[in-house]
Design a protein around this motif. Structure first.
Motif, mmCIF file in Angstrom:
data_model
loop_
_atom_site.group_PDB
_atom_site.id
_atom_site.type_symbol
_atom_site.label_atom_id
_atom_site.label_comp_id
_atom_site.label_asym_id
_atom_site.label_seq_id
_atom_site.Cartn_x
_atom_site.Cartn_y
_atom_site.Cartn_z
ATOM 1 N N ARG A 276 51.708 23.350 3.637
ATOM 2 C CA ARG A 276 52.409 24.514 3.777
ATOM 3 C C ARG A 276 54.115 24.157 3.732
ATOM 4 N N TYR A 277 54.760 24.773 2.942
ATOM 5 C CA TYR A 277 56.193 24.670 2.692
ATOM 6 C C TYR A 277 57.312 25.476 3.224
ATOM 7 N N TRP A 278 57.967 25.290 4.176
ATOM 8 C CA TRP A 278 59.018 26.084 4.801
ATOM 9 C C TRP A 278 60.545 25.982 4.596
ATOM 10 N N GLU A 279 61.100 27.103 4.294
ATOM 11 C CA GLU A 279 62.496 26.950 4.189
ATOM 12 C C GLU A 279 63.203 28.056 4.763
ATOM 13 N N TYR A 280 64.601 27.625 5.115
ATOM 14 C CA TYR A 280 65.453 28.730 5.831
ATOM 15 C C TYR A 280 66.918 28.893 5.296
ATOM 16 N N LYS A 281 67.182 30.248 4.785
ATOM 17 C CA LYS A 281 68.425 30.376 4.028
ATOM 18 C C LYS A 281 68.490 29.301 2.723
ATOM 19 N N GLY A 282 67.526 29.278 2.017
ATOM 20 C CA GLY A 282 67.372 28.363 1.019
ATOM 21 C C GLY A 282 67.540 26.880 1.138
ATOM 22 N N ASN A 283 67.414 26.584 2.290
ATOM 23 C CA ASN A 283 67.288 25.010 2.462
ATOM 24 C C ASN A 283 65.909 24.617 3.066
ATOM 25 N N ALA A 284 65.629 23.548 2.355
ATOM 26 C CA ALA A 284 64.235 23.024 2.752
ATOM 27 C C ALA A 284 64.021 22.813 4.248
ATOM 28 N N ILE A 285 63.040 23.167 4.880
ATOM 29 C CA ILE A 285 62.457 22.617 6.068
ATOM 30 C C ILE A 285 61.712 21.498 6.332
ATOM 31 N N GLY A 286 60.678 21.597 5.417
ATOM 32 C CA GLY A 286 59.690 20.454 5.142
ATOM 33 C C GLY A 286 58.208 21.091 4.379
ATOM 34 N N THR A 287 57.694 20.176 3.843
ATOM 35 C CA THR A 287 56.310 20.389 3.662
ATOM 36 C C THR A 287 55.392 19.546 4.662
ATOM 37 N N TYR A 288 54.221 20.526 4.936
ATOM 38 C CA TYR A 288 53.291 20.099 6.099
ATOM 39 C C TYR A 288 51.993 20.129 5.895
ATOM 40 N N ALA A 289 51.231 19.042 5.851
ATOM 41 C CA ALA A 289 49.826 18.966 5.637
ATOM 42 C C ALA A 289 49.185 19.974 6.793
ATOM 43 N N LYS A 290 48.049 20.562 6.277
ATOM 44 C CA LYS A 290 47.217 21.568 6.982
ATOM 45 C C LYS A 290 46.294 20.843 7.891
ATOM 46 N N LYS A 291 46.902 20.434 9.134
ATOM 47 C CA LYS A 291 45.713 19.380 9.775
ATOM 48 C C LYS A 291 44.700 20.294 10.371
ATOM 49 N N GLU A 292 44.746 21.415 10.458
ATOM 50 C CA GLU A 292 43.549 22.261 10.752
ATOM 51 C C GLU A 292 42.420 22.168 9.703
ATOM 52 N N LEU A 293 42.465 21.684 8.456
ATOM 53 C CA LEU A 293 41.509 21.666 7.547
ATOM 54 C C LEU A 293 41.158 20.192 7.530
ATOM 55 N N MET A 294 41.665 19.177 8.087
ATOM 56 C CA MET A 294 41.409 17.783 8.337
ATOM 57 C C MET A 294 40.004 17.692 9.059
ATOM 58 N N VAL A 295 38.936 17.253 8.503
ATOM 59 C CA VAL A 295 37.882 17.114 9.546
ATOM 60 C C VAL A 295 37.684 15.692 10.003
ATOM 61 N N GLU A 296 38.207 14.708 9.444
ATOM 62 C CA GLU A 296 38.256 13.259 10.112
ATOM 63 C C GLU A 296 39.585 12.667 9.345
ATOM 64 N N SER A 297 40.037 11.318 10.219
ATOM 65 C CA SER A 297 40.917 10.613 9.865
ATOM 66 C C SER A 297 40.643 9.237 10.347
ATOM 67 N N TYR A 298 40.807 8.249 9.462
ATOM 68 C CA TYR A 298 40.618 6.859 9.857
ATOM 69 C C TYR A 298 41.984 5.972 9.658
ATOM 70 N N ASN A 299 42.104 5.127 10.388
ATOM 71 C CA ASN A 299 42.965 4.125 10.212
ATOM 72 C C ASN A 299 42.515 2.467 9.879
ATOM 73 N N VAL A 300 41.308 2.799 9.530
ATOM 74 C CA VAL A 300 40.463 1.300 9.009
ATOM 75 C C VAL A 300 39.578 1.741 7.947
ATOM 76 N N ALA A 301 39.271 0.703 7.217
ATOM 77 C CA ALA A 301 38.374 0.793 6.018
ATOM 78 C C ALA A 301 37.288 1.837 6.198
ATOM 79 N N VAL A 302 36.907 2.579 5.214
ATOM 80 C CA VAL A 302 36.052 3.348 5.311
ATOM 81 C C VAL A 302 34.908 3.075 4.324
ATOM 82 N N THR A 303 33.628 3.105 4.772
ATOM 83 C CA THR A 303 32.476 2.840 3.630
ATOM 84 C C THR A 303 31.921 3.790 3.180
ATOM 85 N N GLY A 304 31.149 3.495 2.010
ATOM 86 C CA GLY A 304 30.512 4.887 1.401
ATOM 87 C C GLY A 304 29.858 5.511 2.249
#
Length: 373
Positions: A276-304
């Protein structure tokens, strides 16, 4: 624009998306806000001036919120004239050390946003609960204007309606736990994206033979408008029959900021994630990944095998596979670094390319996400 929407549609319909990124140490410009806090909500409410940091530059996301502080949040959200109500606040206990909140509490009470404990008591020092905060938010949206709206009891009526309209989404609090600033920010953002409502005028008043008037429950419908401001956050059109079915549904953020607060709901970030991308009065607030769509997150190597077990045979074989590494599409990577469908097999115990090196690997799409672009 056509190419962007096409790419987004494929991303949202994909079976898996692998985004590699280095996690920052803080977010929202606050040193005490972490990546797992409600960063999107905190940045949006900061930008519109509803909740800001302290004199030391911290947001204090884990701090509990008092009923006095919650009245200030609601007053700033609705741009209430708090100075006018300093002398007319109806609660005797909002004084002394709470003089700073007197005007805000008075304004919120006069506008039907907050109510007291009875006998002129507001209880400003008590921590606000999720049910109390949700009730304030939904009153701001136009709900709970009549006593009979609470026919099933305050808590049950509030939780039922709040769950239906999504006011509790992502908040993560029980009905009676104290709300934190992190949670209140998320609830404010939920309210800003919720429809403003009004009674449909069809409520029937019945008078019994002994003269007692009984008011049936009020049916609320979404306020709509054909003006462009009503498309700033959402372009949803009403489906009900009647005068309300004229134009787009008006979200609270559209009404409050007259189209200056804008949301582009379907975009992708630098890592190729649905965002999602938000702005206010023409100025960017930010772009934010949709965490609700993420089913898993890893910070180590992932095997097939891990990817196979997560996503399933049907999804892997039948759906589109999109892979992004630091925002670069799979096909643009060196051949030895590309991930293919054949890599996602139970027999593959090797690490997938680029899922080590301290990267974060994010899988999206189980079940497959078929969302409009």
């Amino acid at each position: 624009m056509r190419n962007l929407k096409r790419a987004l549609s494929l991303t949202l319909a994909s079976v898996m998306l692998l985004g590699m990124m280095v996690v920052g140490s803080s977010a929202a410009g606050y040193p005490d806000v972490a990546e797992d806090d409600n960063v999107e909500a905190i940045e949006v409410v900061q930008s519109v001036g509803v909740m800001v940091g302290d004199e030391n530059g911290n947001f204090r996301p884990g701090d509990s919120v008092s009923r006095a502080e919650m009245a200030v949040v609601m007053g700033k959200l609705l741009n209430l004239d708090y100075n006018y109500y300093s002398a007319t606040c109806p609660f005797t206990d909002v004084s002394g050390v709470y003089d700073w909140a007197r005007g805000w509490v008075g304004a919120a009470a006069a506008n039907g946003i907050v109510s007291g404990r009875g006998d002129g008591i507001y209880d400003p020092a008590a921590t606000v609960t999720a049910v109390e905060a949700a009730s304030m938010m939904m009153r701001a949206l136009g709900y709970f204007k009549y006593q009979n709206d609470y026919a099933d009891g305050f808590e049950v009526s509030t939780v039922r309606l709040g769950t239906t309209i999504g006011i509790f989404d992502g908040v993560g609090s029980s009905a009676t736990e104290p709300m934190t600033r992190n949670q209140v920010a998320q609830m404010v953002l939920n309210a800003l994206q919720s429809a403003v409502v009004e009674p449909d005028g069809n409520t029937i008043n019945l008078t019994t033979p002994d003269g007692v008037v009984y008011t049936g429950k009020v049916n609320y419908v979404s306020v709509t408008s054909a003006k462009s401001f009503a498309t700033a956050i959402s372009r949803t059109q009403a489906t009900s029959v009647g005068s309300q079915n004229d134009g787009w549904i008006v979200e609270l953020g559209e009404r409050l900021y007259d189209g200056d607060l804008k949301l582009t709901d379907h975009t992708i970030d630098a890592f190729g994630r649905p965002s999602r991308y938000w702005e206010y009065k023409g100025n960017a607030i930010g772009t934010y990944a949709k965490k609700e769509l993420m089913v898993e997150s890893y910070n180590v190597a992932v095997t097939g095998r891990q990817a196979y077990d997560l996503l399933g045979t049907t999804a892997i074989n039948d759906k589109e596979l999109l892979v992004f590494v630091d925002g670069a599409e799979n096909s643009t990577l060196p051949a030895n670094d590309q991930i293919s469908r054949n890599d996602l097999r139970r027999s593959n115990t090797d690490d997938l390319h680029n899922t080590d090196r301290g990267a974060v690997t994010i899988a999206i799409g189980n079940p497959p996400l078929l969302l409009p672009s």
